[in-house]
Design an enzyme around this catalytic site. Structure first.
Site, PDB file in Angstrom:
ATOM      1  N   ASN A 137       0.818  -1.218   0.000  1.00  0.00           N
ATOM      2  CA  ASN A 137       0.000   0.000   0.000  1.00  0.00           C
ATOM      3  C   ASN A 137       0.854   1.270   0.000  1.00  0.00           C
ATOM      4  O   ASN A 137       2.083   1.213  -0.097  1.00  0.00           O
ATOM      5  CB  ASN A 137      -1.000  -0.026   1.169  1.00  0.00           C
ATOM      6  CG  ASN A 137      -0.320   0.048   2.533  1.00  0.00           C
ATOM      7  OD1 ASN A 137       0.856   0.375   2.651  1.00  0.00           O
ATOM      8  ND2 ASN A 137      -1.059  -0.261   3.585  1.00  0.00           N
ATOM      9  N   VAL A 140       0.067   4.957   4.382  1.00  0.00           N
ATOM     10  CA  VAL A 140      -0.598   5.957   5.225  1.00  0.00           C
ATOM     11  C   VAL A 140      -1.054   5.309   6.530  1.00  0.00           C
ATOM     12  O   VAL A 140      -1.729   4.278   6.517  1.00  0.00           O
ATOM     13  CB  VAL A 140      -1.801   6.585   4.508  1.00  0.00           C
ATOM     14  CG1 VAL A 140      -2.400   7.708   5.351  1.00  0.00           C
ATOM     15  CG2 VAL A 140      -1.395   7.101   3.134  1.00  0.00           C
ATOM     16  N   VAL A 244      -5.007 -22.168   1.952  1.00  0.00           N
ATOM     17  CA  VAL A 244      -5.975 -22.926   2.746  1.00  0.00           C
ATOM     18  C   VAL A 244      -7.209 -23.182   1.894  1.00  0.00           C
ATOM     19  O   VAL A 244      -7.881 -22.251   1.445  1.00  0.00           O
ATOM     20  CB  VAL A 244      -6.339 -22.183   4.042  1.00  0.00           C
ATOM     21  CG1 VAL A 244      -7.398 -22.970   4.818  1.00  0.00           C
ATOM     22  CG2 VAL A 244      -5.093 -21.979   4.896  1.00  0.00           C
ATOM     23  N   TYR A 485     -10.391   2.593  -4.304  1.00  0.00           N
ATOM     24  CA  TYR A 485      -9.474   3.084  -3.270  1.00  0.00           C
ATOM     25  C   TYR A 485      -8.779   1.916  -2.572  1.00  0.00           C
ATOM     26  O   TYR A 485      -7.992   2.118  -1.664  1.00  0.00           O
ATOM     27  CB  TYR A 485     -10.215   3.959  -2.248  1.00  0.00           C
ATOM     28  CG  TYR A 485      -9.354   5.081  -1.727  1.00  0.00           C
ATOM     29  CD1 TYR A 485      -9.544   6.385  -2.158  1.00  0.00           C
ATOM     30  CD2 TYR A 485      -8.324   4.838  -0.830  1.00  0.00           C
ATOM     31  CE1 TYR A 485      -8.735   7.417  -1.699  1.00  0.00           C
ATOM     32  CE2 TYR A 485      -7.510   5.862  -0.375  1.00  0.00           C
ATOM     33  CZ  TYR A 485      -7.714   7.145  -0.811  1.00  0.00           C
ATOM     34  OH  TYR A 485      -6.899   8.158  -0.363  1.00  0.00           O
ATOM     35  N   HIS A 487      -9.801  -0.008  -0.363  1.00  0.00           N
ATOM     36  CA  HIS A 487     -10.152  -0.135   1.055  1.00  0.00           C
ATOM     37  C   HIS A 487     -11.352  -1.071   1.205  1.00  0.00           C
ATOM     38  O   HIS A 487     -12.409  -0.685   1.693  1.00  0.00           O
ATOM     39  CB  HIS A 487     -10.463   1.241   1.659  1.00  0.00           C
ATOM     40  CG  HIS A 487      -9.262   2.123   1.786  1.00  0.00           C
ATOM     41  ND1 HIS A 487      -9.330   3.408   2.286  1.00  0.00           N
ATOM     42  CD2 HIS A 487      -7.954   1.916   1.490  1.00  0.00           C
ATOM     43  CE1 HIS A 487      -8.119   3.948   2.276  1.00  0.00           C
ATOM     44  NE2 HIS A 487      -7.269   3.053   1.795  1.00  0.00           N
ATOM     45  N   HIS A 525      -7.860   6.042   6.243  1.00  0.00           N
ATOM     46  CA  HIS A 525      -6.872   5.043   5.832  1.00  0.00           C
ATOM     47  C   HIS A 525      -6.785   4.003   6.947  1.00  0.00           C
ATOM     48  O   HIS A 525      -6.184   4.242   7.987  1.00  0.00           O
ATOM     49  CB  HIS A 525      -5.519   5.704   5.569  1.00  0.00           C
ATOM     50  CG  HIS A 525      -5.550   6.597   4.371  1.00  0.00           C
ATOM     51  ND1 HIS A 525      -6.035   7.884   4.427  1.00  0.00           N
ATOM     52  CD2 HIS A 525      -5.197   6.379   3.077  1.00  0.00           C
ATOM     53  CE1 HIS A 525      -5.968   8.423   3.218  1.00  0.00           C
ATOM     54  NE2 HIS A 525      -5.473   7.535   2.385  1.00  0.00           N
TER      55      HIS A 525
END
Length: 559
Positions: A137, A140, A244, A485, A487, A525
């Site tokens: 990433n 941040v 897994v 983004y 996220h 973030h």
């Protein structure tokens, strides 16, 4: 006064006390080389000696999985299973300069960055390396919004939360130098009205601030894998290139319990590992990997699993549902003179949008997912990438299986960006604020032409609408130019799939600890929160077992 009202008041007071503690930034990590001391207990999954019984099996060596495994190993035998390899095999992951390169590198099925395109048609990436997203990433770092905790359905020990953040920060977080472009963008945010000036702070607060970074001031990346150094090397084993395939369950359906896992090594050979009495399997495979593994293991919507000929172990209609990703809209500007490359260290925070910028050198190969699609135009000189992020969001989608038997085949992902009108309205507000930013004196020197308004800038891609009052044009801009983004969150939510101790409902000895657990971002973030979460839940588990052992001891003493 009613008891419930008093409880709320006490909780709010506790939040205020914690907020004051947040404001005092303690000493952070020093500039140093990435610490690979933990490699002495890392093995390739082909090693058959890893098969056996453990107190805890943690699936996923990422943002939460690494601190979780390290914490549990302080008292118990732990096996951490990671599908990717180690960062030493991909040295570009270890520098700020390598951030764009990692997105440019072709995905060969082993590289640290796994590419995928959501069903929305938007390019995305996820991590495939020990350390997870913290290895790929933009570095941040910030703590969660103080109001986030009261919205989660979890009863938090907020003093422990604060100490746990410090445990992370002491190891891998630095106060960054205020690089030249970051300083400019900070001045611009303030001039555009993103107030107050919060200086340097790790707190999520309205205003403009310099925040923490996991890149030190030599450009070295620090990440979740380094937290493994805090584990007990006598108790912790890490297996890499371990995919897994399935969670194993007890045959007693009336007392259903996770008992182990089946994992496959890089040669395609299958292995098993089990948990001992009072042990647990803990899934930390991330927003995409965790619901995928639960579904493959028979935990999910009954009719859906049956239609795929997957044996239903525990029906739950919400596994893989309520999947979120924050939309990223942006403008790219070419300044008339070169600017130095910088990662994000300055944040502009408002309740309805979050804003940042990075600056980049030109490139001939586009970093995958930096722009919405690979057909986006390429920069021929240094440029500024100025971003507005929609908080929340409220729009959500789902994870569904693309294979009913092979975990290595990526699932189908859909986020439904801007399907909720509030998200679209927040995007419009954010992009209008970027218009205000472009009109500031701070950004005046970065115009290519000396004209009023925003027409003086050279844009890469679609320019920002000129008319600040034309909401329809801004809505079209948001819809047509949305990017990821990265996220991702949701898919295994507390209150729907998990109880308030992160246990999978209806199954003993199975928990989930990662970003799949909550339906909204903890802050702009989120890596800081999920690093903290791994350590926090690990400490809670150790405390639970300590109390249980003490109770057993007291009973035995009284007999």
């Amino acid at each position: 006064m009613e008891k419930s009202t008093m409880s709320v008041i006490l909780f709010v007071l506790h939040l205020l006390v914690l907020h004051l503690q947040y404001s005092e930034v303690h000493s952070l990590a020093n500039t140093s080389a990435h610490d690979f001391s933990y490699l002495k207990f890392v093995y390739n999954a082909t090693d058959t000696s890893l098969e056996g019984s453990y107190d805890y099996i943690v699936i996923g060596g990422g943002t939460s999985g690494c601190p979780l495994a390290a914490t549990l190993s302080e008292k118990y035998k732990v096996l951490l299973l990671e599908r990717g390899t180690i960062a030493t095999e991909y040295p570009n992951t270890l520098t700020a300069d390598g951030f764009a390169y990692n997105l440019q590198q072709q995905d060969d099925g082993k590289t640290p960055v796994e590419r995928f395109v959501s069903e929305d048609g938007i390019d995305n990436v996820r991590a495939r390396i020990l350390g997870g997203t913290t290895i790929i990433n933009a570095g941040v770092y910030a703590r969660a919004n103080i109001s986030f905790y009261s919205q989660t359905g979890i009863e938090w020990d907020l003093d422990l939360v604060n100490k746990t953040y410090e445990w992370v920060e002491d190891a891998i977080v630095v106060k960054p130098n205020n690089q030249s472009w970051q300083s400019v963008i900070g001045e611009g945010f303030l001039e555009a009205g993103i107030l107050p000036d919060n200086g340097f702070s790790l707190d999520h607060e309205a205003g403009t601030r310099l925040t923490g970074s996991t890149f030190d001031n030599n450009g070295t990346r620090h990440a979740a894998d380094e937290l493994l150094n805090k584990g007990d090397p006598n108790n912790l084993l890490v297996a890499v290139q371990a995919s897994v395939e399935k969670i194993l369950f007890s045959s007693n359906t009336s007392n259903l319990s996770a008992i182990g896992v089946i994992y496959t090594d890089s040669d395609g050979n299958s292995h098993q590992a089990f948990v001992r009495g009072n042990g647990e399997v803990i899934v930390s495979a991330g927003t995409i990997g965790t619901p995928q593994l639960l579904l493959l293991s028979g935990v999910g919507p009954e009719s859906y699993l049956s239609s795929l000929n997957i044996t239903v172990v525990q029906p739950n209609p919400y596994v893989g549902q309520f999947l979120y990703n924050n939309p990223r809209n942006f403008i790219n500007n070419f300044p008339p003179n070169p600017i130095e490359a910088s990662v994000v260290t300055v944040l502009g925070i408002r309740s309805d949008y979050y804003q940042v910028s990075l600056s980049s050198l030109p490139f001939s190969t586009p970093p995958f997912s930096l722009f919405p699609t690979t057909s986006y135009p390429l920069p021929n000189s240094t440029f500024a990438h100025i971003v507005s992020q929609v908080p929340g969001p409220l729009s959500h989608g789902s994870v569904t299986l693309n294979s009913s038997s092979d975990v290595r085949i990526a699932p189908n992902i859909k986020f439904n960006y801007y399907s909720n009108s509030t998200d679209l309205a927040n995007c419009v507000s954010g992009m209008k604020k970027l218009g205000d930013l472009l009109r500031t004196k701070a950004l005046e020197p970065y115009k290519a032409r000396d004209v009023l308004g925003i027409d003086g800038f050279n844009y890469l891609g679609v320019p920002l609408p000129e008319n600040q009052t034309d909401d329809a044009s801004f809505e079209t801009f948001c819809l047509d130019n949305v990017a990821s983004y990265w996220h991702y969150h949701g898919g295994s939510l507390v209150g729907k799939v998990l109880d308030d101790s992160f246990r999978v409902m209806g199954i003993k000895a199975l928990r989930v600890v990662d970003a799949s657990t909550f339906p909204y971002e903890p802050n702009s973030h989120p890596q800081g929160f999920y690093l903290m979460l791994g350590r926090y839940v690990g400490l809670q588990i150790l405390q639970e077992r300590s109390i249980r052992l003490e109770a057993i001891h007291n009973i035995q003493e009284s007999m």
